[in-house]
Write an enzyme that holds these catalytic residues in place. Structure first.
Site, PDB file in Angstrom:
ATOM      1  N   GLN A 224       2.682   9.949   1.146  1.00  0.00           N
ATOM      2  CA  GLN A 224       4.500   9.342   0.739  1.00  0.00           C
ATOM      3  C   GLN A 224       5.128   9.396   0.261  1.00  0.00           C
ATOM      4  O   GLN A 224       6.967   8.877  -0.168  1.00  0.00           O
ATOM      5  CB  GLN A 224       3.890   7.612   1.571  1.00  0.00           C
ATOM      6  CG  GLN A 224       3.630   6.977   2.650  1.00  0.00           C
ATOM      7  CD  GLN A 224       2.634   5.802   2.592  1.00  0.00           C
ATOM      8  OE1 GLN A 224       2.397   5.289   2.561  1.00  0.00           O
ATOM      9  NE2 GLN A 224       4.135   5.040   3.367  1.00  0.00           N
TER      10      GLN A 224
ATOM     11  N   HIS B  51      -4.528   1.327   7.678  1.00  0.00           N
ATOM     12  CA  HIS B  51      -2.906   1.937   7.661  1.00  0.00           C
ATOM     13  C   HIS B  51      -2.555   2.965   6.526  1.00  0.00           C
ATOM     14  O   HIS B  51      -2.049   4.383   6.820  1.00  0.00           O
ATOM     15  CB  HIS B  51      -1.771   0.239   7.280  1.00  0.00           C
ATOM     16  CG  HIS B  51      -0.951   1.014   7.026  1.00  0.00           C
ATOM     17  ND1 HIS B  51       0.635   1.050   8.015  1.00  0.00           N
ATOM     18  CD2 HIS B  51       0.018   2.253   6.475  1.00  0.00           C
ATOM     19  CE1 HIS B  51       1.509   1.298   8.385  1.00  0.00           C
ATOM     20  NE2 HIS B  51       1.651   1.797   6.574  1.00  0.00           N
ATOM     21  N   GLU B  52      -3.908   2.692   5.275  1.00  0.00           N
ATOM     22  CA  GLU B  52      -2.863   4.010   4.505  1.00  0.00           C
ATOM     23  C   GLU B  52      -4.028   5.130   4.750  1.00  0.00           C
ATOM     24  O   GLU B  52      -3.826   6.319   3.989  1.00  0.00           O
ATOM     25  CB  GLU B  52      -3.518   3.645   3.209  1.00  0.00           C
ATOM     26  CG  GLU B  52      -2.114   2.524   2.534  1.00  0.00           C
ATOM     27  CD  GLU B  52      -0.746   2.889   2.827  1.00  0.00           C
ATOM     28  OE1 GLU B  52      -0.850   3.794   2.674  1.00  0.00           O
ATOM     29  OE2 GLU B  52      -0.103   1.451   3.465  1.00  0.00           O
TER      30      GLU B  52
ATOM     31  N   GLY C 274       0.677  -1.127  -0.110  1.00  0.00           N
ATOM     32  CA  GLY C 274       0.156  -0.070  -0.105  1.00  0.00           C
ATOM     33  C   GLY C 274       1.075   0.728   0.312  1.00  0.00           C
ATOM     34  O   GLY C 274       1.849   1.224   0.544  1.00  0.00           O
TER      35      GLY C 274
ATOM     36  N   HIS D  92      -2.501   7.080   7.230  1.00  0.00           N
ATOM     37  CA  HIS D  92      -1.544   7.958   6.056  1.00  0.00           C
ATOM     38  C   HIS D  92      -2.397   9.140   6.043  1.00  0.00           C
ATOM     39  O   HIS D  92      -1.347  10.934   5.816  1.00  0.00           O
ATOM     40  CB  HIS D  92      -0.819   7.354   5.504  1.00  0.00           C
ATOM     41  CG  HIS D  92       0.293   6.727   5.222  1.00  0.00           C
ATOM     42  ND1 HIS D  92       1.184   7.564   6.097  1.00  0.00           N
ATOM     43  CD2 HIS D  92       0.823   5.378   5.489  1.00  0.00           C
ATOM     44  CE1 HIS D  92       2.908   6.303   6.642  1.00  0.00           C
ATOM     45  NE2 HIS D  92       1.927   5.311   5.692  1.00  0.00           N
TER      46      HIS D  92
ATOM     47  N   CYS E 107       5.860   0.420   7.875  1.00  0.00           N
ATOM     48  CA  CYS E 107       5.853   1.502   6.752  1.00  0.00           C
ATOM     49  C   CYS E 107       6.783   1.084   5.396  1.00  0.00           C
ATOM     50  O   CYS E 107       7.825   1.638   5.869  1.00  0.00           O
ATOM     51  CB  CYS E 107       5.391   2.163   7.357  1.00  0.00           C
ATOM     52  SG  CYS E 107       4.847   3.326   6.370  1.00  0.00           S
ATOM     53  N   LEU E 108       6.916   1.327   4.652  1.00  0.00           N
ATOM     54  CA  LEU E 108       7.994   1.951   3.268  1.00  0.00           C
ATOM     55  C   LEU E 108       8.201   3.350   4.191  1.00  0.00           C
ATOM     56  O   LEU E 108       9.464   4.056   3.354  1.00  0.00           O
ATOM     57  CB  LEU E 108       7.163   2.714   2.459  1.00  0.00           C
ATOM     58  CG  LEU E 108       6.802   0.985   1.428  1.00  0.00           C
ATOM     59  CD1 LEU E 108       6.153   1.062   0.152  1.00  0.00           C
ATOM     60  CD2 LEU E 108       7.703  -0.268   1.206  1.00  0.00           C
TER      61      LEU E 108
END
Length: 160
Positions: A51, A132-133, A46, A136, A90-91
């Protein structure tokens, strides 16, 4: 399409609320395509627009299930049920994992790249990815909601 740079913590853009998309332009559609390409290149499941440094309410998710790539504008969780507790990473926060409690199943509505409303219901990993997304988009990182944050351990037992 192109691969964009993933913003890393502690960049302040990750802590700001993203703005609603009011008009779907070719630039918004290109951003969505770039986000998908960036997510795949980084081996993620995701990615949210903040991000890649853009404060717009756009997410892309692909958990490898029958839904394939889900690209959504202005996503909103309209229903939650159950509970799951598990590991997230997380990226934008490489080198850390955390134990996070989330809903087991969520229903999310939003717009596709053509501005048409659609709804997706997902459980387990897909539900976790949606939550999660969407966090963000509200400036919330998994480290803000994790019950425990730690460095992942490799199979051999050595730290990364």
């Amino acid at each position: 399409m192109g691969i964009r740079m993933i913003v890393k913590e502690p960049d302040e853009v990750l802590h700001k609320r993203a703005k609603e998309v009011t008009k779907i332009t070719p630039n918004v559609q290109k951003l969505m395509a770039d986000m998908a390409e960036t997510m795949y290149d980084a081996d993620g499941v995701g990615l949210a627009a903040p991000q890649v440094g853009i404060l717009k309410r756009i997410i892309v998710i692909d958990v490898g299930d029958e839904n394939g790539l889900i690209a959504m504008i202005n996503p909103e969780i309209v229903e939650k049920s159950g509970e799951q507790f598990g590991i997230e990473g997380c990226l934008s926060i490489p080198g850390l994992n955390g134990d996070v409690r989330r809903a087991m199943t969520v229903t999310v509505k939003g717009l596709n790249r053509d501005g048409e409303e659609f709804t997706v219901t997902g459980s387990e990993l897909l539900a976790r990815a949606f939550q999660h997304e969407i966090d963000h988009l509200d400036g919330i990182l998994f480290t803000d909601v994790a019950e425990k944050v730690y460095e992942p351990v490799r199979e051999s037992g050595a730290k990364e």
